[in-house]
Design a protein around this motif. Structure first.
Motif, mmCIF file in Angstrom:
data_model
loop_
_atom_site.group_PDB
_atom_site.id
_atom_site.type_symbol
_atom_site.label_atom_id
_atom_site.label_comp_id
_atom_site.label_asym_id
_atom_site.label_seq_id
_atom_site.Cartn_x
_atom_site.Cartn_y
_atom_site.Cartn_z
ATOM 1 N N ALA A 1 0.825 -1.206 0.000
ATOM 2 C CA ALA A 1 0.000 0.000 0.000
ATOM 3 C C ALA A 1 0.860 1.257 0.000
ATOM 4 N N SER A 2 2.016 1.187 0.634
ATOM 5 C CA SER A 2 3.001 2.275 0.605
ATOM 6 C C SER A 2 4.364 1.679 0.315
ATOM 7 N N ASP A 3 5.078 2.283 -0.633
ATOM 8 C CA ASP A 3 6.331 1.710 -1.117
ATOM 9 C C ASP A 3 7.446 2.743 -1.019
ATOM 10 N N ASP A 4 8.187 2.714 0.106
ATOM 11 C CA ASP A 4 9.336 3.584 0.310
ATOM 12 C C ASP A 4 8.947 5.060 0.152
ATOM 13 N N VAL A 5 7.930 5.462 0.895
ATOM 14 C CA VAL A 5 7.404 6.831 0.823
ATOM 15 C C VAL A 5 8.227 7.763 1.711
ATOM 16 N N SER A 6 8.693 8.865 1.132
ATOM 17 C CA SER A 6 9.432 9.878 1.896
ATOM 18 C C SER A 6 9.001 11.266 1.444
ATOM 19 N N PHE A 7 8.695 12.138 2.412
ATOM 20 C CA PHE A 7 8.429 13.545 2.115
ATOM 21 C C PHE A 7 8.447 14.328 3.419
ATOM 22 N N GLY A 8 8.525 15.665 3.301
ATOM 23 C CA GLY A 8 8.505 16.539 4.460
ATOM 24 C C GLY A 8 7.494 17.655 4.278
ATOM 25 N N ILE A 9 6.927 18.121 5.401
ATOM 26 C CA ILE A 9 5.916 19.178 5.374
ATOM 27 C C ILE A 9 6.306 20.259 6.379
ATOM 28 N N GLU A 10 6.282 21.511 5.944
ATOM 29 C CA GLU A 10 6.618 22.623 6.824
ATOM 30 C C GLU A 10 5.466 22.941 7.768
ATOM 31 N N LYS A 11 5.796 23.498 8.913
ATOM 32 C CA LYS A 11 4.793 23.838 9.915
ATOM 33 C C LYS A 11 3.831 24.896 9.377
ATOM 34 N N GLY A 12 2.538 24.710 9.665
ATOM 35 C CA GLY A 12 1.513 25.671 9.283
ATOM 36 C C GLY A 12 0.985 25.527 7.869
ATOM 37 N N LYS A 13 1.508 24.579 7.089
ATOM 38 C CA LYS A 13 1.076 24.414 5.707
ATOM 39 C C LYS A 13 -0.200 23.572 5.622
ATOM 40 N N LEU A 14 -1.000 23.830 4.580
ATOM 41 C CA LEU A 14 -2.138 22.994 4.227
ATOM 42 C C LEU A 14 -1.737 22.203 2.991
ATOM 43 N N VAL A 15 -1.609 20.900 3.151
ATOM 44 C CA VAL A 15 -1.042 20.043 2.100
ATOM 45 C C VAL A 15 -2.097 19.056 1.601
ATOM 46 N N GLY A 16 -2.180 18.904 0.287
ATOM 47 C CA GLY A 16 -3.105 17.952 -0.316
ATOM 48 C C GLY A 16 -2.389 16.686 -0.729
ATOM 49 N N LEU A 17 -2.922 15.543 -0.282
ATOM 50 C CA LEU A 17 -2.460 14.235 -0.764
ATOM 51 C C LEU A 17 -3.395 13.848 -1.904
ATOM 52 N N LEU A 18 -2.883 13.889 -3.127
ATOM 53 C CA LEU A 18 -3.719 13.744 -4.315
ATOM 54 C C LEU A 18 -3.300 12.510 -5.106
ATOM 55 N N GLY A 19 -4.287 11.742 -5.538
ATOM 56 C CA GLY A 19 -3.993 10.583 -6.366
ATOM 57 C C GLY A 19 -5.253 9.813 -6.673
ATOM 58 N N PRO A 20 -5.193 8.862 -7.598
ATOM 59 C CA PRO A 20 -6.377 8.061 -7.922
ATOM 60 C C PRO A 20 -6.717 7.106 -6.786
ATOM 61 N N SER A 21 -7.884 6.484 -6.866
ATOM 62 C CA SER A 21 -8.277 5.495 -5.864
ATOM 63 C C SER A 21 -7.259 4.364 -5.827
ATOM 64 N N GLY A 22 -6.889 3.940 -4.617
ATOM 65 C CA GLY A 22 -5.941 2.846 -4.467
ATOM 66 C C GLY A 22 -4.491 3.258 -4.581
ATOM 67 N N SER A 23 -4.216 4.574 -4.573
ATOM 68 C CA SER A 23 -2.831 5.039 -4.746
ATOM 69 C C SER A 23 -2.060 5.126 -3.432
ATOM 70 N N GLY A 24 -2.738 4.894 -2.301
ATOM 71 C CA GLY A 24 -2.040 4.881 -1.015
ATOM 72 C C GLY A 24 -2.230 6.122 -0.167
ATOM 73 N N LYS A 25 -3.119 7.032 -0.580
ATOM 74 C CA LYS A 25 -3.294 8.306 0.131
ATOM 75 C C LYS A 25 -3.776 8.107 1.565
ATOM 76 N N THR A 26 -4.878 7.379 1.709
ATOM 77 C CA THR A 26 -5.469 7.201 3.044
ATOM 78 C C THR A 26 -4.564 6.378 3.949
ATOM 79 N N THR A 27 -3.842 5.421 3.377
ATOM 80 C CA THR A 27 -2.905 4.636 4.183
ATOM 81 C C THR A 27 -1.830 5.527 4.777
ATOM 82 N N ILE A 28 -1.323 6.472 3.993
ATOM 83 C CA ILE A 28 -0.327 7.425 4.504
ATOM 84 C C ILE A 28 -0.924 8.234 5.650
ATOM 85 N N LEU A 29 -2.152 8.706 5.466
ATOM 86 C CA LEU A 29 -2.803 9.513 6.496
ATOM 87 C C LEU A 29 -2.978 8.705 7.787
#
Length: 358
Positions: A17-45
């Motif tokens: 469901a998640s394959d070597d996922v790496s990213f960083g988010i700055e404090k105070g940002k509103l970030v969108g996790l965007l992708g098709p169904s089954g792309s792993g978005k909700t699993t990351i959340l």
């Protein structure tokens, strides 16, 4: 970075469901996790929230590794797609629930609930039950409940998916304004690219459990870094024989093109005397309209150029075109994709060294 995912992988049996996922988010940002169904978005959340445990990698919040922390210890607020409000509790008790778990005193709880009702624009509904509210109102109460315990991070799983289109557009603006007021680092999952582009500070695009690209909405839209992003973002059409179009060359059979409607200019290309209007006229194609769709403020027009079909848009003021009509079409640019490489290529007619007059 305030939130960091480092080499996260999650398996459900043999499915990654998640394959070597790496990213960083700055404090105070509103970030969108965007992708098709089954792309792993909700699993990351859910891994961020501690509702799922990753098989590999680290989740870091504010410099602390939170792998071993429970969801309540991570100080995260979660807004579910289905609202998940307690139906047998009043609005007041729903919002107060997390504060009661924290054993806050009654005076603090009362003030906090009314403060949040004002924040979400629903003062005076504290005695109602969830089934007495509209879908948009329930989602606002769900957000108020998530914010009540004063979390450090807010996560939203497709927060507008169950709401009708008109209210969804209104809530996008409201969410952006509310997050700005609160100043909380927030991540929302969506498969709606218009939603992500409209309200996110930054977009993370996922596909098949991997991160394809991270950037602000303009970067993502104008400079896709992978073939998937080039085809997923925008209303893209894949053109295998793009070398047949004027102003473009295909170097080998591995290449294919991707064209968006904004790359297509539809025009009659002549003035009343029949003379050409500008130096790029030599790049115009002869096309035949195959379909005209009314989109409210524009007409979406499918045009056949030889054996290639492209889609463009014209304004209402330009007048309605008709099926079978012969028109002139200019392909201003396209994405050329070869393997994992994506390149933006402009029509040679826009290169001064290539312009010629006829």
């Amino acid at each position: 970075m305030y939130i960091e995912l480092e080499h996260i992988s999650k398996y459900f049996g043999t499915f990654k469901a998640s394959d070597d996922v790496s990213f960083g988010i700055e404090k105070g940002k509103l970030v969108g996790l965007l992708g098709p169904s089954g792309s792993g978005k909700t699993t990351i959340l859910r891994m961020l929230a501690g509702l799922e445990k990753q098989n590999e990698g680290d989740v870091i919040i504010d410099g602390k590794n939170v792998n071993s922390l429970t969801p309540d210890q991570r100080k995260i607020g979660f807004v579910f797609q289905s609202y998940a409000l307690f139906p047998y509790m009043t609005v007041y008790d729903n919002i107060a629930y997390g504060l009661k778990v924290q054993k806050r005193d009654k005076s603090f709880i009362k003030n906090r609930v009314h403060e949040l009702l004002d924040l979400v624009g629903l003062p005076g509904v504290e005695k109602r039950y969830p089934d007495q509210l509209s879908g948009g109102q329930r989602q606002r109460i769900a957000l108020a409940r998530a914010l009540a315990p004063q979390p450090e991070v807010l996560l939203l799983d497709e927060p507008f998916a169950a709401i009708d289109a008109k209210v969804r557009k209104e809530l996008r603006t409201w969410l952006r304004e509310t997050i700005d007021k609160v100043g909380i680092t927030s991540i929302f999952v969506t498969h709606d690219q218009d939603e992500a582009i409209e309200i996110a500070d930054e977009i993370i695009i996922t596909n098949k459990g991997r991160v394809e690209q991270v950037g602000n909405p303009v970067e993502i839209y104008e400079n896709p870094k992978t073939p998937f992003v080039a085809q997923f973002i925008g209303q893209s059409a894949v053109i295998k024989d793009f070398g047949k179009l004027k102003g473009f060359e295909k170097e080998n059979d591995r290449q294919y093109g991707v064209i968006r409607p904004e790359f297509v200019e539809i025009s009659d290309n002549t003035d009343q005397t029949g003379n050409h209007k500008n130096a790029t006229d030599s790049a115009y194609e002869d096309g035949i309209i195959e379909e005209v769709l009314f989109r409210g403020n524009t007409y979406e027009i499918k045009v056949r150029i030889g054996d290639i079909t492209v889609t463009g848009k014209t304004s209402i003021s330009a007048g309605k075109r008709t099926r079978g009509e012969h028109i002139k079409v200019l392909i201003k640019q396209l994405y050329i994709i070869e393997g994992e490489h994506t390149q933006i290529v402009k029509n040679k007619a826009f290169d001064d060294s290539q312009i010629y007059y006829i």
